[in-house]
Design a protein around this motif. Structure first.
Motif, PDB file in Angstrom:
ATOM      1  N   GLY A   1       0.897  -1.100   0.122  1.00 46.11           N
ATOM      2  CA  GLY A   1       0.133   0.044  -0.044  1.00 46.11           C
ATOM      3  C   GLY A   1       0.743   1.153  -0.107  1.00 46.11           C
ATOM      4  O   GLY A   1       1.060   1.970   0.902  1.00 46.11           O
ATOM      5  N   THR A   2       1.406   1.454  -1.183  1.00 49.70           N
ATOM      6  CA  THR A   2       2.206   2.679  -1.157  1.00 49.70           C
ATOM      7  C   THR A   2       1.578   4.092  -1.167  1.00 49.70           C
ATOM      8  O   THR A   2       0.286   4.066  -1.274  1.00 49.70           O
ATOM      9  N   THR A   3       2.218   5.094  -0.743  1.00 50.96           N
ATOM     10  CA  THR A   3       1.540   6.240  -0.524  1.00 50.96           C
ATOM     11  C   THR A   3       0.892   6.988  -1.666  1.00 50.96           C
ATOM     12  O   THR A   3      -0.394   7.479  -1.686  1.00 50.96           O
ATOM     13  N   GLY A   4       1.700   6.990  -2.646  1.00 47.52           N
ATOM     14  CA  GLY A   4       1.075   7.558  -3.897  1.00 47.52           C
ATOM     15  C   GLY A   4       0.095   6.694  -4.715  1.00 47.52           C
ATOM     16  O   GLY A   4      -1.039   7.449  -5.126  1.00 47.52           O
ATOM     17  N   LEU A   5       0.423   5.432  -4.846  1.00 44.27           N
ATOM     18  CA  LEU A   5      -0.744   4.771  -5.556  1.00 44.27           C
ATOM     19  C   LEU A   5      -1.242   3.600  -5.049  1.00 44.27           C
ATOM     20  O   LEU A   5      -2.166   2.837  -5.623  1.00 44.27           O
ATOM     21  N   GLY A   6      -1.036   3.349  -3.796  1.00 42.24           N
ATOM     22  CA  GLY A   6      -1.548   1.890  -3.167  1.00 42.24           C
ATOM     23  C   GLY A   6      -0.831   0.874  -3.705  1.00 42.24           C
ATOM     24  O   GLY A   6      -1.688  -0.335  -3.589  1.00 42.24           O
ATOM     25  N   ALA A   7       0.262   1.076  -4.298  1.00 38.68           N
ATOM     26  CA  ALA A   7       1.064  -0.242  -4.988  1.00 38.68           C
ATOM     27  C   ALA A   7       1.336  -1.304  -3.856  1.00 38.68           C
ATOM     28  O   ALA A   7       1.570  -0.877  -2.790  1.00 38.68           O
ATOM     29  N   VAL A   8       1.394  -2.554  -4.388  1.00 37.51           N
ATOM     30  CA  VAL A   8       1.755  -3.589  -3.546  1.00 37.51           C
ATOM     31  C   VAL A   8       3.240  -4.374  -3.882  1.00 37.51           C
ATOM     32  O   VAL A   8       3.229  -4.559  -5.046  1.00 37.51           O
TER      33      VAL A   8
ATOM     34  N   GLU B   1     -16.429   8.579 -19.846  1.00 35.59           N
ATOM     35  CA  GLU B   1     -15.339   8.569 -20.677  1.00 35.59           C
ATOM     36  C   GLU B   1     -14.525   9.620 -20.649  1.00 35.59           C
ATOM     37  O   GLU B   1     -13.312   9.612 -21.408  1.00 35.59           O
ATOM     38  N   ARG B   2     -14.801  10.833 -19.810  1.00 36.09           N
ATOM     39  CA  ARG B   2     -13.857  11.929 -19.572  1.00 36.09           C
ATOM     40  C   ARG B   2     -12.856  11.452 -18.744  1.00 36.09           C
ATOM     41  O   ARG B   2     -11.784  12.002 -18.593  1.00 36.09           O
ATOM     42  N   PHE B   3     -12.992  10.408 -17.815  1.00 38.60           N
ATOM     43  CA  PHE B   3     -11.878  10.223 -16.932  1.00 38.60           C
ATOM     44  C   PHE B   3     -11.294   8.749 -17.025  1.00 38.60           C
ATOM     45  O   PHE B   3     -11.673   8.229 -17.990  1.00 38.60           O
ATOM     46  N   GLU B   4     -10.275   8.393 -16.531  1.00 43.79           N
ATOM     47  CA  GLU B   4      -9.766   7.046 -16.445  1.00 43.79           C
ATOM     48  C   GLU B   4      -9.156   6.834 -15.191  1.00 43.79           C
ATOM     49  O   GLU B   4      -8.534   7.686 -14.356  1.00 43.79           O
ATOM     50  N   VAL B   5      -9.036   5.553 -14.571  1.00 46.47           N
ATOM     51  CA  VAL B   5      -8.551   5.090 -13.401  1.00 46.47           C
ATOM     52  C   VAL B   5      -7.153   4.849 -13.823  1.00 46.47           C
ATOM     53  O   VAL B   5      -6.872   4.024 -14.743  1.00 46.47           O
ATOM     54  N   VAL B   6      -6.131   5.238 -13.169  1.00 46.72           N
ATOM     55  CA  VAL B   6      -4.716   5.189 -13.620  1.00 46.72           C
ATOM     56  C   VAL B   6      -4.187   3.882 -13.248  1.00 46.72           C
ATOM     57  O   VAL B   6      -3.425   3.392 -13.895  1.00 46.72           O
ATOM     58  N   VAL B   7      -4.442   3.479 -11.864  1.00 43.81           N
ATOM     59  CA  VAL B   7      -4.017   2.067 -11.435  1.00 43.81           C
ATOM     60  C   VAL B   7      -5.239   1.361 -10.966  1.00 43.81           C
ATOM     61  O   VAL B   7      -6.063   2.051 -10.200  1.00 43.81           O
ATOM     62  N   PRO B   8      -5.269   0.087 -10.994  1.00 38.40           N
ATOM     63  CA  PRO B   8      -6.314  -0.621 -10.159  1.00 38.40           C
ATOM     64  C   PRO B   8      -6.358  -0.268  -8.807  1.00 38.40           C
ATOM     65  O   PRO B   8      -5.434  -0.546  -7.929  1.00 38.40           O
TER      66      PRO B   8
ATOM     67  N   THR C   1      -5.564  14.977  -2.667  1.00 37.59           N
ATOM     68  CA  THR C   1      -4.049  15.328  -3.115  1.00 37.59           C
ATOM     69  C   THR C   1      -3.906  14.626  -4.392  1.00 37.59           C
ATOM     70  O   THR C   1      -4.599  14.114  -5.008  1.00 37.59           O
ATOM     71  N   HIS C   2      -2.585  14.930  -4.870  1.00 34.11           N
ATOM     72  CA  HIS C   2      -2.337  14.321  -6.221  1.00 34.11           C
ATOM     73  C   HIS C   2      -0.929  13.675  -5.974  1.00 34.11           C
ATOM     74  O   HIS C   2      -0.392  13.578  -4.916  1.00 34.11           O
ATOM     75  N   PHE C   3      -0.652  12.870  -7.117  1.00 32.32           N
ATOM     76  CA  PHE C   3       0.542  12.080  -7.120  1.00 32.32           C
ATOM     77  C   PHE C   3       1.121  12.140  -8.630  1.00 32.32           C
ATOM     78  O   PHE C   3       0.218  12.445  -9.436  1.00 32.32           O
ATOM     79  N   VAL C   4       2.295  12.007  -9.064  1.00 30.33           N
ATOM     80  CA  VAL C   4       2.812  12.323 -10.508  1.00 30.33           C
ATOM     81  C   VAL C   4       3.634  10.693 -10.770  1.00 30.33           C
ATOM     82  O   VAL C   4       4.346  10.222  -9.987  1.00 30.33           O
ATOM     83  N   VAL C   5       3.169  10.077 -11.571  1.00 26.12           N
ATOM     84  CA  VAL C   5       3.652   8.794 -12.028  1.00 26.12           C
ATOM     85  C   VAL C   5       3.820   8.866 -13.492  1.00 26.12           C
ATOM     86  O   VAL C   5       2.833   9.002 -14.326  1.00 26.12           O
ATOM     87  N   ASP C   6       4.993   8.333 -14.106  1.00 25.92           N
ATOM     88  CA  ASP C   6       5.079   8.306 -15.398  1.00 25.92           C
ATOM     89  C   ASP C   6       4.836   9.571 -16.289  1.00 25.92           C
ATOM     90  O   ASP C   6       4.348   9.494 -17.174  1.00 25.92           O
ATOM     91  N   GLY C   7       5.248  10.746 -15.614  1.00 26.66           N
ATOM     92  CA  GLY C   7       4.706  12.027 -16.006  1.00 26.66           C
ATOM     93  C   GLY C   7       3.447  12.493 -15.992  1.00 26.66           C
ATOM     94  O   GLY C   7       3.000  13.440 -16.386  1.00 26.66           O
ATOM     95  N   LYS C   8       2.547  11.494 -15.622  1.00 29.25           N
ATOM     96  CA  LYS C   8       1.120  11.965 -15.477  1.00 29.25           C
ATOM     97  C   LYS C   8       0.608  12.556 -13.865  1.00 29.25           C
ATOM     98  O   LYS C   8       1.090  11.990 -13.016  1.00 29.25           O
ATOM     99  N   PHE C   9       0.172  13.483 -14.130  1.00 31.73           N
ATOM    100  CA  PHE C   9      -0.505  14.194 -12.717  1.00 31.73           C
ATOM    101  C   PHE C   9      -1.761  13.626 -12.495  1.00 31.73           C
ATOM    102  O   PHE C   9      -2.779  13.520 -13.446  1.00 31.73           O
ATOM    103  N   VAL C  10      -1.807  12.794 -11.461  1.00 34.14           N
ATOM    104  CA  VAL C  10      -2.940  11.933 -10.933  1.00 34.14           C
ATOM    105  C   VAL C  10      -3.563  12.420  -9.636  1.00 34.14           C
ATOM    106  O   VAL C  10      -3.035  12.807  -8.776  1.00 34.14           O
ATOM    107  N   ILE C  11      -4.926  12.434  -9.645  1.00 32.14           N
ATOM    108  CA  ILE C  11      -5.690  12.831  -8.563  1.00 32.14           C
ATOM    109  C   ILE C  11      -5.887  11.521  -7.603  1.00 32.14           C
ATOM    110  O   ILE C  11      -6.286  10.464  -7.964  1.00 32.14           O
ATOM    111  N   ARG C  12      -5.780  11.751  -6.463  1.00 34.21           N
ATOM    112  CA  ARG C  12      -5.867  10.810  -5.061  1.00 34.21           C
ATOM    113  C   ARG C  12      -7.208  10.866  -4.453  1.00 34.21           C
ATOM    114  O   ARG C  12      -7.319  11.839  -3.864  1.00 34.21           O
TER     115      ARG C  12
END
Length: 442
Positions: A188-195, A346-353, A394-405
């Motif tokens: 559960g990483t801070t930026g993306l919740g990755a494992v 269609e205007r939005f996208e989920v960046v990571v599952p 808040t936000h995070f940046v991954v692979d150059g993408k500005f992501v909303i959390r």
């Protein structure tokens, strides 16, 4: 006091970010609850300082009981329980836990290498998604900044750290005569919740005798639910594990559980034994069981400490396992609902599952490819939502993408509040997009 409290109401409260609001979706919410408040009042009101056993025997004993309770609830391996030779302590924060485990790993390695001068050869490994706390901790225990390895992750692994990437970095360092010291695996990483792939990382670390720390500061709370415990698979290969009840476990700030498989590694690095702090009548049977007297000053950075155990004890007594599971599942269900709405628009996208209760999303690029305009649109969207005063993210940046959390986890947050923030996002998105519309899209 009435004048002081009036000044608080007039001068302080308007300038605060209200973390206990049900519409607080930023960072990872720091939970407060009525039971947590009662426990905090007991801790503050009793005002005992259980740094050595004799200073407050019941406080030290309660802490050892509570951390074992927590380990069992989360399904941690027996090696982290007191009766199996391990043990736990309540720190103030993950940062403190990290510094303590890094110091323990450092001293264990230097003992093998024959002296402190070898510290310049020690290397710490983490991913580009690992919390910056670990870089700070490495500096504090004397590891040269040039010996901290930030290993890249990718969308292909869900931004989790892989054993292959670690192996390549470690083998390169070993070839240079360096010594792999410490590896952080995060659930559960801070930026993306990755494992991260805990078992694979643990097996790789064993090749070189590295200390493995499992950081589950946020997502560890979810492991109280059996359906989330698979994320901790491989924890038996770790030397230490930490999680923060003050993030998602209805426990008022501050409270961080740290478990270690071999307490002597920790106490050897952190203990002090001046005559004025020696216990009277303390007895350690040395048989690998919980000692009759635990001096928790030797398990942490500072000498003095708060009576945190009574706060967590009240939480566990008040809500129980069933109540805490319901609390976690309510938030996960609300985050799942939000993720489905984002995916269907269609205007939005989920960046990571989504894995837990954190949803990472953005307005998708209209041109079909990323560019600076897409990031500007999402920055403006986040700013508009936060400026409304109706939600905070808040936000995070991954692979150059500005992501909303959107982090669902407030003690009073219900599905209704998540539904309201989705309505708010849709309205603000329409307003923001109007400023960026061009004949050929963004």
């Amino acid at each position: 006091m009435e004048h002081i409290l009036e000044d608080v109401r007039r001068d302080i409260l308007p300038g605060l970010t209200h973390w206990q609001s049900p519409r607080f979706f930023a960072f990872f919410p720091m939970n407060a609850s009525s039971a947590g408040l009662a426990g905090e009042m007991l801790s503050v009101g009793l005002n005992v300082v259980p740094f050595v056993w004799a200073a407050s025997p019941a406080a030290a004993e309660l802490e050892s009981v509570v951390v074992d309770w927590m380990a069992r609830l989360f399904g941690l391996p027996r090696r982290f329980l007191f009766y199996s030779g391990g043990g736990g302590v309540l720190q103030g924060s993950t940062c403190e836990a990290v510094v303590c485990t890094l110091a323990a790993a450092r001293d264990r390695a230097l003992g093998r290498l024959g002296g402190h001068e070898a510290i310049a050869r020690l290397v710490v490994y983490a991913s580009d998604q690992t919390h910056a706390t670990f870089q700070k901790g490495a500096r504090l225990v004397g590891i040269p900044p040039s010996n901290f390895r930030v290993i890249r992750t990718s969308a292909a692994s869900g931004y989790g750290l892989t054993a292959e990437a670690v192996r390549a970095a470690v083998d390169h360092d070993v070839g240079l005569g360096l010594v792999p010291l410490y590896l952080c695996a995060t659930v559960g990483t801070t930026g993306l919740g990755a494992v991260d792939h805990v078992r694979e990382l643990g097996e790789e670390a064993r090749r070189h005798g590295m200390w493995v720390h499992l950081d589950a500061a946020y997502a560890g709370s979810a492991a109280i639910c059996p359906d989330f415990q698979d994320y901790l698979d491989g924890a038996e290969l770790a030397d230490s594990v930490s999680m923060n009840p003050h993030k998602w476990f209805l426990t008022n700030m501050d409270c961080c559980c740290l478990w270690v498989a071999r307490p002597r590694d920790l106490t050897s690095a952190l203990s002090t034994d001046p005559e004025y702090l020696k216990n009277v009548g303390a007895d350690d049977d040395g048989a690998g069981k919980a000692p009759a007297a635990i001096d928790y000053k030797d398990w942490q950075i500072s000498m003095t400490r708060r009576f945190r155990a009574i706060k967590l004890w009240v939480i566990l007594r008040r809500y129980g396992a069933a109540g805490m599971r319901a609390h976690i599942r309510r938030h996960v269900a609300a985050a799942k609902w939000f993720e489905q709405r984002v995916a269907a628009d269609e205007r939005f996208e989920v960046v990571v599952p989504r894995r837990f209760s954190l949803v990472c999303f953005r307005l998708a690029p209209r041109s079909g490819r990323d560019d600076d305009a897409t990031n500007h649109v999402n920055r403006d969207l986040l700013a508009a939502v936060n400026a409304s005063g109706r939600a905070f993210m808040t936000h995070f940046v991954v692979d150059g993408k500005f992501v909303i959390r959107l982090a669902v986890g407030g003690a009073s947050t219900e599905l209704q509040h998540v539904m309201e923030v989705w309505d708010l996002l849709q309205g603000k998105a329409a307003e923001v997009l109007q400023h960026y519309v061009k004949p050929n899209g963004l």
